[in-house]
Design an enzyme around this catalytic site. Structure first.
Site, PDB file in Angstrom:
ATOM      1  N   GLU A 160       0.793  -1.214  -0.100  1.00 30.67           N
ATOM      2  CA  GLU A 160      -0.095  -0.005   0.128  1.00 30.67           C
ATOM      3  C   GLU A 160       0.960   1.290   0.001  1.00 30.67           C
ATOM      4  O   GLU A 160       0.616   2.087   0.607  1.00 30.67           O
ATOM      5  CB  GLU A 160      -0.985   0.048   1.431  1.00 30.67           C
ATOM      6  CG  GLU A 160      -1.723  -1.244   1.144  1.00 30.67           C
ATOM      7  CD  GLU A 160      -2.780  -1.403   2.402  1.00 30.67           C
ATOM      8  OE1 GLU A 160      -2.780  -0.326   3.057  1.00 30.67           O
ATOM      9  OE2 GLU A 160      -3.612  -2.401   2.636  1.00 30.67           O
ATOM     10  N   ASN A 202       1.881  -5.035  -3.103  1.00 31.60           N
ATOM     11  CA  ASN A 202       0.549  -5.249  -3.111  1.00 31.60           C
ATOM     12  C   ASN A 202      -0.255  -3.954  -2.671  1.00 31.60           C
ATOM     13  O   ASN A 202       0.467  -3.101  -1.861  1.00 31.60           O
ATOM     14  CB  ASN A 202       0.738  -6.227  -1.577  1.00 31.60           C
ATOM     15  CG  ASN A 202      -0.536  -6.821  -1.396  1.00 31.60           C
ATOM     16  OD1 ASN A 202      -1.355  -7.509  -2.217  1.00 31.60           O
ATOM     17  ND2 ASN A 202      -1.070  -6.719  -0.218  1.00 31.60           N
ATOM     18  N   HIS A 238     -10.490  -6.146  -2.127  1.00 30.23           N
ATOM     19  CA  HIS A 238     -11.427  -5.796  -1.067  1.00 30.23           C
ATOM     20  C   HIS A 238     -12.749  -5.093  -1.850  1.00 30.23           C
ATOM     21  O   HIS A 238     -12.586  -3.847  -2.125  1.00 30.23           O
ATOM     22  CB  HIS A 238     -11.118  -5.046   0.042  1.00 30.23           C
ATOM     23  CG  HIS A 238     -10.040  -5.463   0.996  1.00 30.23           C
ATOM     24  ND1 HIS A 238     -10.021  -6.687   1.592  1.00 30.23           N
ATOM     25  CD2 HIS A 238      -8.616  -5.085   1.073  1.00 30.23           C
ATOM     26  CE1 HIS A 238      -8.999  -6.903   2.334  1.00 30.23           C
ATOM     27  NE2 HIS A 238      -8.159  -6.226   1.944  1.00 30.23           N
ATOM     28  N   GLU A 265      -6.456 -10.567  -0.949  1.00 24.99           N
ATOM     29  CA  GLU A 265      -6.845 -10.419  -0.052  1.00 24.99           C
ATOM     30  C   GLU A 265      -8.596 -10.189  -0.304  1.00 24.99           C
ATOM     31  O   GLU A 265      -9.228  -9.435   0.497  1.00 24.99           O
ATOM     32  CB  GLU A 265      -6.604  -9.157   0.945  1.00 24.99           C
ATOM     33  CG  GLU A 265      -5.002  -9.031   1.146  1.00 24.99           C
ATOM     34  CD  GLU A 265      -4.523  -7.691   1.789  1.00 24.99           C
ATOM     35  OE1 GLU A 265      -5.560  -6.861   2.307  1.00 24.99           O
ATOM     36  OE2 GLU A 265      -3.316  -7.505   2.032  1.00 24.99           O
ATOM     37  N   ASP A 267     -12.367 -10.201  -0.412  1.00 28.68           N
ATOM     38  CA  ASP A 267     -13.311 -10.129   0.175  1.00 28.68           C
ATOM     39  C   ASP A 267     -14.430  -9.247  -0.550  1.00 28.68           C
ATOM     40  O   ASP A 267     -14.304  -8.344  -1.180  1.00 28.68           O
ATOM     41  CB  ASP A 267     -13.481  -9.938   1.733  1.00 28.68           C
ATOM     42  CG  ASP A 267     -12.708  -8.658   2.079  1.00 28.68           C
ATOM     43  OD1 ASP A 267     -12.579  -7.968   1.047  1.00 28.68           O
ATOM     44  OD2 ASP A 267     -12.298  -8.668   3.359  1.00 28.68           O
TER      45      ASP A 267
HETATM   46  O1  G3I Z   1      -4.303  -7.891  18.913  1.00 29.41           O
HETATM   47  C1  G3I Z   1      -5.121  -6.740  19.594  1.00 29.41           C
HETATM   48  C2  G3I Z   1      -5.642  -7.255  20.912  1.00 29.41           C
HETATM   49  O2  G3I Z   1      -4.830  -7.321  22.005  1.00 29.41           O
HETATM   50  C3  G3I Z   1      -6.382  -5.620  21.358  1.00 29.41           C
HETATM   51  O3  G3I Z   1      -7.321  -5.905  22.539  1.00 29.41           O
HETATM   52  C4  G3I Z   1      -7.321  -4.975  20.306  1.00 29.41           C
HETATM   53  C5  G3I Z   1      -8.145  -3.563  20.574  1.00 29.41           C
HETATM   54  O4  G3I Z   1      -8.217  -2.815  19.572  1.00 29.41           O
HETATM   55  O5  G3I Z   1      -6.664  -5.021  19.179  1.00 29.41           O
HETATM   56  C6  G3I Z   1      -6.035  -6.136  18.687  1.00 29.41           C
HETATM   57  O6  G3I Z   1      -5.300  -5.733  17.409  1.00 29.41           O
HETATM   58  C7  G3I Z   1      -5.893  -5.715  16.332  1.00 29.41           C
HETATM   59  C8  G3I Z   1      -5.735  -6.667  15.033  1.00 29.41           C
HETATM   60  O7  G3I Z   1      -6.131  -6.335  14.176  1.00 29.41           O
HETATM   61  C9  G3I Z   1      -5.896  -7.813  15.557  1.00 29.41           C
HETATM   62  O8  G3I Z   1      -7.274  -8.228  15.722  1.00 29.41           O
HETATM   63  C10 G3I Z   1      -5.510  -4.143  15.854  1.00 29.41           C
HETATM   64  O9  G3I Z   1      -6.222  -3.200  16.783  1.00 29.41           O
HETATM   65  C11 G3I Z   1      -6.258  -3.880  14.462  1.00 29.41           C
HETATM   66  O10 G3I Z   1      -5.918  -2.715  14.150  1.00 29.41           O
HETATM   67  C12 G3I Z   1      -5.985  -5.028  13.463  1.00 29.41           C
HETATM   68  O11 G3I Z   1      -6.545  -4.763  12.394  1.00 29.41           O
HETATM   69  C13 G3I Z   1      -5.885  -5.344  11.201  1.00 29.41           C
HETATM   70  C14 G3I Z   1      -5.671  -4.371  10.167  1.00 29.41           C
HETATM   71  O12 G3I Z   1      -5.022  -4.917   9.037  1.00 29.41           O
HETATM   72  C15 G3I Z   1      -4.755  -3.341  10.801  1.00 29.41           C
HETATM   73  O13 G3I Z   1      -4.699  -2.302  10.013  1.00 29.41           O
HETATM   74  C16 G3I Z   1      -7.129  -6.381  10.589  1.00 29.41           C
HETATM   75  O14 G3I Z   1      -7.128  -7.479  11.649  1.00 29.41           O
HETATM   76  C17 G3I Z   1      -6.414  -7.187   9.280  1.00 29.41           C
HETATM   77  O15 G3I Z   1      -7.351  -7.656   8.809  1.00 29.41           O
HETATM   78  C18 G3I Z   1      -5.949  -5.912   8.459  1.00 29.41           C
HETATM   79  O16 G3I Z   1      -5.526  -6.447   7.364  1.00 29.41           O
HETATM   80  C19 G3I Z   1      -5.262  -5.302   6.296  1.00 29.41           C
HETATM   81  C20 G3I Z   1      -4.065  -6.084   5.528  1.00 29.41           C
HETATM   82  O17 G3I Z   1      -2.914  -6.100   6.391  1.00 29.41           O
HETATM   83  C21 G3I Z   1      -3.480  -5.010   4.308  1.00 29.41           C
HETATM   84  N1  G3I Z   1      -4.653  -4.592   3.401  1.00 29.41           N
HETATM   85  C22 G3I Z   1      -5.838  -4.276   4.202  1.00 29.41           C
HETATM   86  C23 G3I Z   1      -6.272  -5.381   5.319  1.00 29.41           C
HETATM   87  C24 G3I Z   1      -7.697  -4.921   5.967  1.00 29.41           C
HETATM   88  O18 G3I Z   1      -7.513  -3.621   6.457  1.00 29.41           O
END
Ligand code: G3I
Length: 456
Positions: A160, A202, A238, A265, A267
């Site tokens: 990105e 990517n 997405h 990715e 969905d």
């Molecule tokens: O693990 C912590 C947890 O301990 C805490 O309590 C909680 C509270 O907010 O956060 C948890 O971490 C989160 C993590 O996902 C795991 O669930 C983060 O806050 C959250 O920001 C994170 O989001 C991820 C996101 O990327 C970050 O920008 C998504 O799961 C993940 O699906 C998403 O994936 C991205 C790709 O990497 C790049 N392309 C877009 C895609 C979708 O946004």
């Protein structure tokens, strides 16, 4: 020629030999009847993967679907910079390693996501800039790609980095502000650390021919023309309630540059069109011979970052949705990947080595540099002479002020002035003409280094 190119050349020779001997190498090209996503994709020479949240591997509904349906995985979050280098120089690969073990135990390949991204950086990196950040970033790429060397099918080296909207230019970020060459520096470092992995760029909102995808297209074309080691482009996909009519044409124009393309990715917003869009994306990939695989961003609807969008192929109980059936049918109906390389792809040209290969005993060494203001990564090739080697030593005199900060695939003595690099266990014994590669990262300038090689 680097290792990835040697592998590619060897495959080409094998295919040519098989064709010459009349052996049939073609993948299944007609309809087939696989009953799972992974098996159906594999019949057509492709993978079908899912993003995995490693802490869900203990949920049996989740792993039953994952293990039955998918032959590739990617860590949804666990291989990101904030996860695996939480303090500078302190690496934690435990969650990523757990996913790799799960994949290996279940015959799945692994996509690596992601070495560099403006988001999900550790706090210490967010606060850095300039050459300190450039060094930290290259070190991160090198250390992580080295840790997983030989275990990753494809790495999202950079994620990105292009801006949304009509500019077609780069996104502003701390990484971008280290200089426009940060992306190619990252690809060169990843190439040195894991020559066998496919190296991908990517991004999202690249689902048709638009300003953003064209900006990326121009970068890939430039990289290919200058020999920057890029192998693939990931299209996150997405998606909402419609699909760009030129989705397949866009994949094809990238493939025509001589890179693989992957849906990384996928969905899709729930609603009447969801199943149709999943099917159309799968058909588009099948129709592009260099589209080597599809990954959906999660297993079940309730695993998805998109929450109430219900954007995936299985409901929360693990039941197959209509979208699943469309994807499976498209995989089974689609053509396989031809085994002969597309004729439109010119072989990449290598920069000239700094020393010629030897024609007699002993060994020779050549170095290629990836430099930026304040640092460099050196990739060194050791070529055995006619007598082969039992071991080797390479001496390099660094320019004043330069020093070696880390080394891979060799052991360094000293860090400034004249530094000696000795082979490690597995790469000392070379037959005549065989090549071993090692690398090191340094601060300062690496310009003008002339390596000398001594064989034992
Ligand atoms: O693990 C912590 C947890 O301990 C805490 O309590 C909680 C509270 O907010 O956060 C948890 O971490 C989160 C993590 O996902 C795991 O669930 C983060 O806050 C959250 O920001 C994170 O989001 C991820 C996101 O990327 C970050 O920008 C998504 O799961 C993940 O699906 C998403 O994936 C991205 C790709 O990497 C790049 N392309 C877009 C895609 C979708 O946004």
């Amino acid at each position: 020629m680097n290792h990835r190119k040697v592998l590619r050349a060897a495959v080409t020779v094998a295919v040519a030999g098989a064709l010459a001997s009349g052996m049939t190498m073609a993948m299944t090209t007609g309809a087939s009847a696989g009953t799972t996503l992974g098996a159906s994709a594999a019949e057509k020479g492709r993978y079908f993967g899912a993003a995995v949240a490693v802490n869900k591997l203990s949920n049996s509904t989740y792993t039953t679907v994952l293990n039955r349906e998918f032959n590739s995985v990617v860590a949804e979050n666990e291989m990101k910079w904030a996860s695996n280098e939480p303090q500078q120089g302190v690496f934690n690969h435990s969650s990523g390693d757990r996913l790799v073990s799960h994949a290996q135990a279940n015959g799945m390949s692994v996509r690596g996501h992601t070495l560099l991204w403006h988001a999900q950086q550790p706090g210490w990196a967010q606060g850095m800039s300039g050459s300190a950040l450039r060094n930290a970033m290259i070190n991160h790429v090198t250390q992580v790609a080295t840790h997983y060397r030989g275990k990753i099918h494809s790495w999202d080296v950079v994620n990105e980095a292009f801006a949304d909207g009509g500019s077609g230019g780069r996104r502003d970020s701390n990484l971008q502000r280290t200089g426009n060459d940060w992306i190619e520096a990252a690809f060169r470092a990843a190439d040195a650390a894991d020559p066998g992995a496919k190296l991908c760029y990517n991004d999202y909102n690249t689902d048709g021919i638009n300003a953003k995808s064209t900006g990326i297209y121009n970068m890939v074309r430039d990289f290919k023309s200058r020999g920057v080691p890029i192998d693939c482009v990931g299209f996150q996909s997405h998606l909402g309630t419609s699909l760009a009519s030129d989705y397949q044409a866009n994949l094809q124009r990238f493939a025509d540059l001589g890179v693989d393309v992957q849906i990384t990715e996928l969905d899709v917003m729930t609603g009447g069109n969801q199943a149709n869009i999943f099917g159309a994306v799968t058909r588009a990939c099948m129709n592009v011979s260099r589209c080597t695989g599809i990954t959906v961003w999660g297993v079940r609807d309730c695993d998805s970052w998109r929450g109430s969008d219900n954007a995936l192929l299985f409901d929360c109980n693990g039941n197959k949705k209509a979208a699943y059936t469309n994807v499976l049918n498209a995989l089974n109906a689609g053509p396989g990947i031809p085994t002969t390389p597309p004729t439109t792809t010119p072989p990449p040209t290598d920069p000239p080595p700094t020393t010629p290969p030897p024609t007699t005993g002993g060994c020779s060494a050549s170095v290629s540099l990836n430099s930026w203001n304040g640092g460099f990564v050196a990739s060194v090739k050791v070529t055995a002479g006619s007598a082969g080697t039992n071991g080797w030593n390479v001496s390099v005199t660094l320019p004043g002020g330069a020093s070696v900060t880390n080394t891979w695939s060799a052991t360094a003595s000293g860090s400034s002035g004249t530094v000696r690099f000795a082979n490690v266990d597995y790469n000392g014994r070379l037959t005549a003409g065989q090549v071993a590669e090692f690398g090191f990262q340094g601060t300062g300038s690496g310009a003008g280094m002339t390596p000398t090689c001594t064989a034992s």
